[in-house]
Design an enzyme around this catalytic site. Structure first.
Site, PDB file in Angstrom:
ATOM      1  N   GLU A 114      44.821  27.601  42.551  1.00  0.00           N
ATOM      2  CA  GLU A 114      44.686  26.947  41.241  1.00  0.00           C
ATOM      3  C   GLU A 114      45.859  26.013  40.912  1.00  0.00           C
ATOM      4  OE1 GLU A 114      44.025  30.077  38.422  1.00  0.00           O
ATOM      5  OE2 GLU A 114      42.226  30.797  39.438  1.00  0.00           O
ATOM      6  N   GLU A 163      35.132  33.921  45.296  1.00  0.00           N
ATOM      7  CA  GLU A 163      35.228  34.881  44.188  1.00  0.00           C
ATOM      8  C   GLU A 163      33.937  34.876  43.365  1.00  0.00           C
ATOM      9  OE1 GLU A 163      38.812  34.414  41.840  1.00  0.00           O
ATOM     10  OE2 GLU A 163      39.910  33.566  43.544  1.00  0.00           O
TER      11      GLU A 163
END
Length: 385
Positions: free
Chosen positions: A194, A299
């Site tokens: 991220e 995920e």
């Protein structure tokens, strides 16, 4: 032949002494005798009777027998989930689903810096060690999550004060310690997680502030030094809805690879909801693949209650929408060449243990009782297409 000669001799001798009618009666008696007894018949070659037709035919012919139902372990790519050690140890149903269905595991928290590092050079290895051993015993791949992230940092890192060079040394030391410990045991890593905002700009993290954007390149180089065999990923969310973020990630990966930096894959988190279109999913998967790297849906979950309504109910209609989303994701991954399909990882084992379920939701292919939902068939139904 002796029997025949004796019979003829006896006939001639007898017929000389009998009247005409007695002779006729005697001949008739011999004719009947020549037909043989039951014992004589047994000596004859057996008569081959056709097989008797069974009274009842089987319900199904052998070639119409039902085939075994496909499981996640039958997938043409590896399917896995994020796991928690305490649940594997203490919940038999949880462990049963993982063992029967999954080919890969990702430690949900055990390898995050905040859980692993207790101080500079001090580590809590127990949970991570347990998961690595568990995977080896059950013939599963381990994917490491995550080395460098702006969240879940220990206090000694957030409170660290030093020069750029000292921050680089801190990061190198940490990555070498963690990746080096599991060299050859953890197959792959989310090296950087991220790093971008949704508008495509760099996220202003503690690493970016103290090192600059080169922290990403350095992290990959340090990880490769610690384990040259590991597959190294950049991991992020939002490529399915933000073109700016998608372009920024793909540009970063392509540029690093052109410079010889060991970036081997892109992880797309895919925390999506059931309203996300199949075209968005496919476009993001294809964009990652176009970088020439492994593609990992890293995920995944499909939220059914993104509005977080307190009266949410998981209906058949919602179940079908969720099934369509999982099916679309599997189809998108299967559209890639086999050598780029790293796999799909669900963020959790069942609904009850999802990070989304503090609010009412049902985001995973297994419900809170570990029963398969329609989403399960949405995925397995793509395997033979």
């Amino acid at each position: 032949m002796k029997k025949i000669r004796f019979t003829l001799t006896y006939m001639i001798y007898t017929m000389k002494k009998l009247s005409f009618l007695q002779i006729i009666a005697f001949l008739l008696l011999l004719t009947c005798a020549s037909c043989g007894t039951q014992d004589d018949l047994i000596d004859q070659p057996p008569y081959e009777q056709p097989e008797e037709r069974p009274d009842e035919l089987p319900d199904e012919l052998p070639d119409e027998q039902p085939q075994p139902t496909a499981t996640f372990r039958d997938a043409p790519y590896l399917i896995g989930c994020a796991v928690v050690p305490s649940l594997l140890q203490n919940n038999s149903k949880y462990a049963g689903v993982v063992q029967e269905e999954m080919s890969s595991i990702t430690p949900e928290n055990a390898l995050k810096m905040g859980a692993l590092s207790r101080g500079r050079g001090s580590y809590f290895w127990d949970d991570a060690d347990y998961l690595v051993e568990y995977a080896a015993n059950n013939r599963m791949r381990v994917h490491g999550h995550t080395l460098i992230w702006h969240t879940d940092l220990p206090g000694w890192v957030t409170g660290f004060s030093g020069t750029k060079e000292e921050w680089i040394a801190l990061m190198q030391e940490y990555i070498h310690e963690v990746v080096g410990r599991y060299q050859g045991s953890i197959a792959s890593w989310d090296v950087v997680n991220e790093a971008f905002n949704d508008d495509g700009t760099y996220r202003n993290t503690i690493w970016y502030e103290n090192i600059g954007e080169e922290y990403i390149r350095l992290a990959f180089e340090f990880a490769h030094e610690a384990d040259p065999t590991a597959i190294l990923f950049y991991n992020d969310y939002g490529m399915e809805y933000s073109m700016a973020k998608r372009e920024a990630i793909c540009t970063l990966v392509k540029d690093l690879r052109e410079e010889g930096v060991p970036v081997h894959g892109i992880g797309l988190q895919m925390h999506i909801d059931m309203y996300r279109s199949a075209s968005d999913l496919k476009a993001s998967i294809q964009a990652a693949a176009d970088c020439g790297v492994w593609v990992h849906v890293s995920e995944m979950d499909v939220a059914c209650n993104p509005e977080k309504k307190t009266d949410f109910t998981f209906t058949e209609k919602i179940a079908q929408q969720q099934k369509d989303s999982y099916q679309a994701m599997s189809e998108a991954l299967l559209s890639l060449p086999a050598h780029q399909r790293f796999g799909i990882t669900f963020w959790g084992v069942c609904d009850a243990h999802s990070w989304l379920t503090p609010a009412p939701d049902a985001p995973l292919p297994f419900d809170s009782n570990f029963e398969k939902k329609p989403a399960y068939e949405g995925i397995t139904g793509t395997f033979d297409k």
